[in-house]
Motif scaffolding. Structure first.
Motif, PDB file in Angstrom:
ATOM      1  N   GLU A  17       0.829  -1.212   0.000  1.00 38.38           N
ATOM      2  CA  GLU A  17       0.000   0.000   0.000  1.00 38.38           C
ATOM      3  C   GLU A  17       0.862   1.261   0.000  1.00 38.38           C
ATOM      4  N   GLU A  18       1.967   1.236   0.755  1.00 41.45           N
ATOM      5  CA  GLU A  18       2.870   2.400   0.750  1.00 41.45           C
ATOM      6  C   GLU A  18       3.468   2.621  -0.635  1.00 41.45           C
ATOM      7  N   ALA A  19       3.847   1.532  -1.309  1.00 47.01           N
ATOM      8  CA  ALA A  19       4.404   1.653  -2.661  1.00 47.01           C
ATOM      9  C   ALA A  19       3.351   2.164  -3.638  1.00 47.01           C
ATOM     10  N   ARG A  20       2.110   1.699  -3.474  1.00 49.72           N
ATOM     11  CA  ARG A  20       1.040   2.174  -4.355  1.00 49.72           C
ATOM     12  C   ARG A  20       0.819   3.668  -4.186  1.00 49.72           C
ATOM     13  N   ARG A  21       0.852   4.129  -2.922  1.00 49.62           N
ATOM     14  CA  ARG A  21       0.674   5.572  -2.686  1.00 49.62           C
ATOM     15  C   ARG A  21       1.841   6.372  -3.253  1.00 49.62           C
ATOM     16  N   ALA A  22       3.053   5.868  -3.043  1.00 44.41           N
ATOM     17  CA  ALA A  22       4.243   6.597  -3.488  1.00 44.41           C
ATOM     18  C   ALA A  22       4.324   6.668  -5.013  1.00 44.41           C
ATOM     19  N   ASN A  23       3.886   5.593  -5.684  1.00 38.12           N
ATOM     20  CA  ASN A  23       4.014   5.522  -7.141  1.00 38.12           C
ATOM     21  C   ASN A  23       2.691   5.732  -7.861  1.00 38.12           C
ATOM     22  N   GLY A  24       1.681   6.194  -7.136  1.00 43.62           N
ATOM     23  CA  GLY A  24       0.338   6.293  -7.708  1.00 43.62           C
ATOM     24  C   GLY A  24       0.269   7.142  -8.956  1.00 43.62           C
ATOM     25  N   ASP A  25       0.884   8.329  -8.921  1.00 43.09           N
ATOM     26  CA  ASP A  25       0.823   9.223 -10.076  1.00 43.09           C
ATOM     27  C   ASP A  25       1.490   8.599 -11.297  1.00 43.09           C
ATOM     28  N   ALA A  26       2.660   8.009 -11.097  1.00 36.42           N
ATOM     29  CA  ALA A  26       3.376   7.392 -12.215  1.00 36.42           C
ATOM     30  C   ALA A  26       2.603   6.193 -12.760  1.00 36.42           C
ATOM     31  N   ASP A  27       1.996   5.415 -11.859  1.00 34.97           N
ATOM     32  CA  ASP A  27       1.225   4.254 -12.300  1.00 34.97           C
ATOM     33  C   ASP A  27       0.006   4.678 -13.099  1.00 34.97           C
ATOM     34  N   ARG A  28      -0.690   5.738 -12.628  1.00 33.32           N
ATOM     35  CA  ARG A  28      -1.865   6.222 -13.370  1.00 33.32           C
ATOM     36  C   ARG A  28      -1.465   6.760 -14.730  1.00 33.32           C
ATOM     37  N   ALA A  29      -0.357   7.494 -14.788  1.00 34.24           N
ATOM     38  CA  ALA A  29       0.096   8.047 -16.067  1.00 34.24           C
ATOM     39  C   ALA A  29       0.458   6.928 -17.037  1.00 34.24           C
TER      40      ALA A  29
END
Length: 201
Positions: free
Chosen positions: A127-139
């Motif tokens: 979950e921490e990784a998802r939050r940290a990389n959320g913008d890059a993952d969405r892009a």
């Protein structure tokens, strides 16, 4: 509580937008349009992935809607429910699936020393990784969806290769410039897929 948006779908008839919205609405619009034997080809897309989808459109509107795939459970809601429910084995209704994870002994030792044990620690790390990389993952997901859509709908249009390079370079200005001459509905939809999520928190 943050609730994820319902999946959206878009259908094109030839190079024109036919319908966009929830799956049932778009499926019914496609079913009605396809009754015209002179209609151009109709393709329906899942906006989240940009992939074309096929549906069984035989029968009445009720028949079509009854056969539609059901959306997956809301993961955010499941996470909140998980925090309030007593612990149980497997917790299948929350979608918890047991899978093998291969780690070194020191990793298992560290995980085992964390509050709640290895499973809780791993979920927190994810979950921490998802939050940290959320913008890059969405892009990245938006770019991939846009590319899949434009490969189907615009693969033969002028500037496709250059536009693809601009898309993957995240050069929005050049991308929009290169596709300016494409049919309006195709151009607008590919821009929406590629860039509309960039302002999300």
């Amino acid at each position: 509580m943050v609730t994820s948006a319902r999946p959206q779908f878009t259908a094109f008839i030839g190079q024109q937008l036919l319908a966009s919205g929830p799956l049932a609405e778009v499926a019914i619009a496609v079913m009605n349009a396809s009754r015209n034997p002179a209609a151009p080809p109709i393709i329906m897309f899942a906006d989240a992935s940009g992939q074309p989808i096929d549906l069984d459109l035989r029968g009445t509107e009720r028949d079509v809607v009854a056969r539609l795939p059901q959306p997956a459970p809301d993961r955010e809601a499941a996470t909140e429910e998980a925090s309030t429910e007593p612990r149980g084995r497997g917790r299948p209704k929350l979608g918890v699936v047991a899978r093998e994870v291969t780690l070194l002994p020191r990793h298992w030792e560290w995980l085992g020393s964390q509050p709640g044990g290895a499973s809780v620690a791993l979920r927190k790390l994810v979950e921490e990784a998802r939050r940290a990389n959320g913008d890059a993952d969405r892009a990245r997901a938006a770019r991939d969806a846009a590319y899949r859509f434009m490969s189907v709908m615009a693969g033969n249009l002028a500037g496709f290769e250059e536009a693809s390079r601009a898309l993957f370079a995240d050069d929005r200005r050049r991308f929009v410039s290169l596709i300016a001459g494409w049919p309006d509905d195709i151009r607008d939809h590919v821009v929406k897929l590629a860039f509309s999520d960039r302002a999300e928190p």
